[in-house]
Design an enzyme around this catalytic site. Structure first.
Site, mmCIF file in Angstrom:
data_model
loop_
_atom_site.group_PDB
_atom_site.id
_atom_site.type_symbol
_atom_site.label_atom_id
_atom_site.label_comp_id
_atom_site.label_asym_id
_atom_site.label_seq_id
_atom_site.Cartn_x
_atom_site.Cartn_y
_atom_site.Cartn_z
ATOM 1 N N LYS A 1 -13.858 35.719 -3.620
ATOM 2 C CA LYS A 1 -15.055 34.780 -4.142
ATOM 3 C C LYS A 1 -14.722 34.288 -5.328
ATOM 4 C CE LYS A 1 -18.180 37.233 -0.918
ATOM 5 N NZ LYS A 1 -19.312 38.031 -0.176
ATOM 6 N N TYR B 1 -20.206 31.913 7.678
ATOM 7 C CA TYR B 1 -21.444 32.150 7.054
ATOM 8 C C TYR B 1 -21.778 32.953 8.584
ATOM 9 C CZ TYR B 1 -19.605 34.859 3.274
ATOM 10 O OH TYR B 1 -18.883 35.474 2.691
ATOM 11 N N PHE C 1 -31.145 34.639 2.554
ATOM 12 C CA PHE C 1 -30.563 34.516 1.529
ATOM 13 C C PHE C 1 -29.373 33.214 1.848
ATOM 14 C CE2 PHE C 1 -29.276 38.672 3.601
ATOM 15 C CZ PHE C 1 -27.266 37.573 3.850
ATOM 16 N N ARG D 1 -12.824 48.168 3.684
ATOM 17 C CA ARG D 1 -13.595 48.201 3.511
ATOM 18 C C ARG D 1 -14.094 49.792 2.591
ATOM 19 N NH1 ARG D 1 -17.009 45.738 5.970
ATOM 20 N NH2 ARG D 1 -19.594 46.874 6.252
ATOM 21 N N THR E 1 -21.856 46.758 -0.425
ATOM 22 C CA THR E 1 -21.886 45.303 -0.343
ATOM 23 C C THR E 1 -22.986 45.556 -2.158
ATOM 24 O OG1 THR E 1 -22.188 44.798 1.458
ATOM 25 C CG2 THR E 1 -23.713 43.327 0.118
ATOM 26 N N ARG F 1 -15.478 46.383 -6.238
ATOM 27 C CA ARG F 1 -17.333 45.727 -6.156
ATOM 28 C C ARG F 1 -17.214 46.368 -7.822
ATOM 29 N NH1 ARG F 1 -18.721 44.742 -0.501
ATOM 30 N NH2 ARG F 1 -18.236 42.638 0.129
ATOM 31 N N ASN G 1 -20.365 39.570 -5.329
ATOM 32 C CA ASN G 1 -19.619 40.619 -4.902
ATOM 33 C C ASN G 1 -18.643 40.433 -4.731
ATOM 34 O OD1 ASN G 1 -19.820 39.842 -3.153
ATOM 35 N ND2 ASN G 1 -21.049 41.703 -1.533
ATOM 36 N N HIS H 1 -14.799 39.062 -0.062
ATOM 37 C CA HIS H 1 -15.465 39.998 1.786
ATOM 38 C C HIS H 1 -14.362 40.574 2.536
ATOM 39 C CE1 HIS H 1 -17.286 38.891 5.805
ATOM 40 N NE2 HIS H 1 -15.608 38.528 5.984
ATOM 41 N N GLU I 1 -12.338 35.861 12.497
ATOM 42 C CA GLU I 1 -12.542 35.556 10.610
ATOM 43 C C GLU I 1 -11.076 35.599 10.522
ATOM 44 O OE1 GLU I 1 -15.995 37.768 9.589
ATOM 45 O OE2 GLU I 1 -14.296 38.272 8.114
HETATM 46 P P1 CMP Z 1 -19.865 39.327 2.102
HETATM 47 O O1 CMP Z 1 -19.277 40.392 2.661
HETATM 48 O O2 CMP Z 1 -19.770 38.252 2.278
HETATM 49 O O3 CMP Z 1 -21.594 39.060 4.434
HETATM 50 C C1 CMP Z 1 -22.596 38.382 3.448
HETATM 51 C C2 CMP Z 1 -22.728 38.250 2.929
HETATM 52 O O4 CMP Z 1 -23.409 37.598 2.459
HETATM 53 C C3 CMP Z 1 -22.677 39.864 1.780
HETATM 54 O O5 CMP Z 1 -21.025 39.358 1.281
HETATM 55 C C4 CMP Z 1 -23.321 39.096 0.595
HETATM 56 O O6 CMP Z 1 -22.913 38.164 -1.013
HETATM 57 C C5 CMP Z 1 -24.398 38.201 0.891
HETATM 58 N N1 CMP Z 1 -25.733 39.025 0.712
HETATM 59 C C6 CMP Z 1 -25.401 39.906 1.920
HETATM 60 N N2 CMP Z 1 -27.106 40.152 1.294
HETATM 61 C C7 CMP Z 1 -27.484 39.373 0.159
HETATM 62 C C8 CMP Z 1 -28.691 39.530 -0.506
HETATM 63 N N3 CMP Z 1 -29.867 40.412 0.516
HETATM 64 N N4 CMP Z 1 -28.852 38.504 -1.711
HETATM 65 C C9 CMP Z 1 -28.393 38.008 -1.751
HETATM 66 N N5 CMP Z 1 -26.873 37.618 -0.502
HETATM 67 C C10 CMP Z 1 -26.530 38.876 0.134
#
Ligand code: CMP
Length: 139
Positions: A10, A50, A58, A86, A92, A103, A113, A116, A127
Site C-alpha cells: 500500500k 473495494y 471508512f 494472511r 488488519t 503489519r 496497514n 492487502h 482480485e
Molecule cells: P484491506 O485488507 O485492504 O481491506 C479493506 C481495508 O479497509 C483494510 O485493509 C484497511 O486498510 C481498511 N480498514 C478496515 N477497517 C478499517 C477501519 N475501521 N477504519 C479505516 N480503515 C479500515
C-alpha cells in the site's frame, strides 16, 4: 496444494521505501512473487476494487488513501498461499497484530496497514484477474 493469492503493497509502504522489506518478508514466509507491477490506482479503480466495502463508514477514506501514492500489486504463489499470506500479514489492525508479522513491523494504522491480501481463494482469483492477465503471471 500450491495456490495463488493477491497482494497489494500500500501507499504507506511505498512512501517509506519498504517495497523490498515487505517483499522479503513474503518470500521468507515461503511465498514466491510470480507477477508484480507498480501502479498509481485511479479513484474509479480503487472504488471498484473495494466495492464490497462501499457501505462502510471508512470507504471514502480508504479509497483516498489507496490513491494517495503508488502501490505494488503482486501475485504470490506457494503452499496454501491465501492462509500463508494472511499469517505473515498479521491482523488488519496493527494493534492486534502478532510479533513477526508485516503489519506489526510496519503498519501505521488500521487504514495505513502496509499490505492487502485476499481473504479467500475465490476472492484471490477475482482480485488477480482485476489487475493481471494470465500472460502477466510467470510461475
Ligand atoms: P484491506 O485488507 O485492504 O481491506 C479493506 C481495508 O479497509 C483494510 O485493509 C484497511 O486498510 C481498511 N480498514 C478496515 N477497517 C478499517 C477501519 N475501521 N477504519 C479505516 N480503515 C479500515
Amino acid at each position: 496444494a500450491v495456490s495463488r493469492t493477491f497482494s497489494i503493497i500500500k501507499p504507506d509502504a511505498t512512501r517509506r521505501n519498504l517495497t523490498g522489506a515487505v517483499t522479503k518478508m513474503l518470500e521468507d514466509a515461503g511465498l514466491r512473487v510470480v507477477a508484480s507491477r507498480r501502479i498509481q490506482m485511479s479513484r474509479e479503480q480503487a472504488e471498484e476494487f473495494y466495492g464490497v466495502h462501499k457501505e462502510r463508514p471508512f470507504f471514502g477514506e480508504l479509497v483516498s488513501f489507496m490513491i494517495s501514492g503508488p502501490v505494488v500489486v503482486q501475485v504470490l504463489e506457494g503452499e496454501d498461499a491465501v492462509k500463508r499470506n494472511r499469517d505473515i500479514m498479521g491482523a488488519t489492525n496493527p494493534a492486534d497484530a502478532q510479533d513477526g508479522t508485516i503489519r506489526k513491523n510496519y503498519a501505521e494504522s488500521i487504514e495505513a496497514n502496509t499490505v492487502h491480501g485476499s481473504d479467500s481463494e475465490d476472492n484471490a482469483r477475482t482480485e488477480i484477474a482485476f489487475f493481471f492477465t494470465p500472460e502477466d503471471i510467470v510461475g
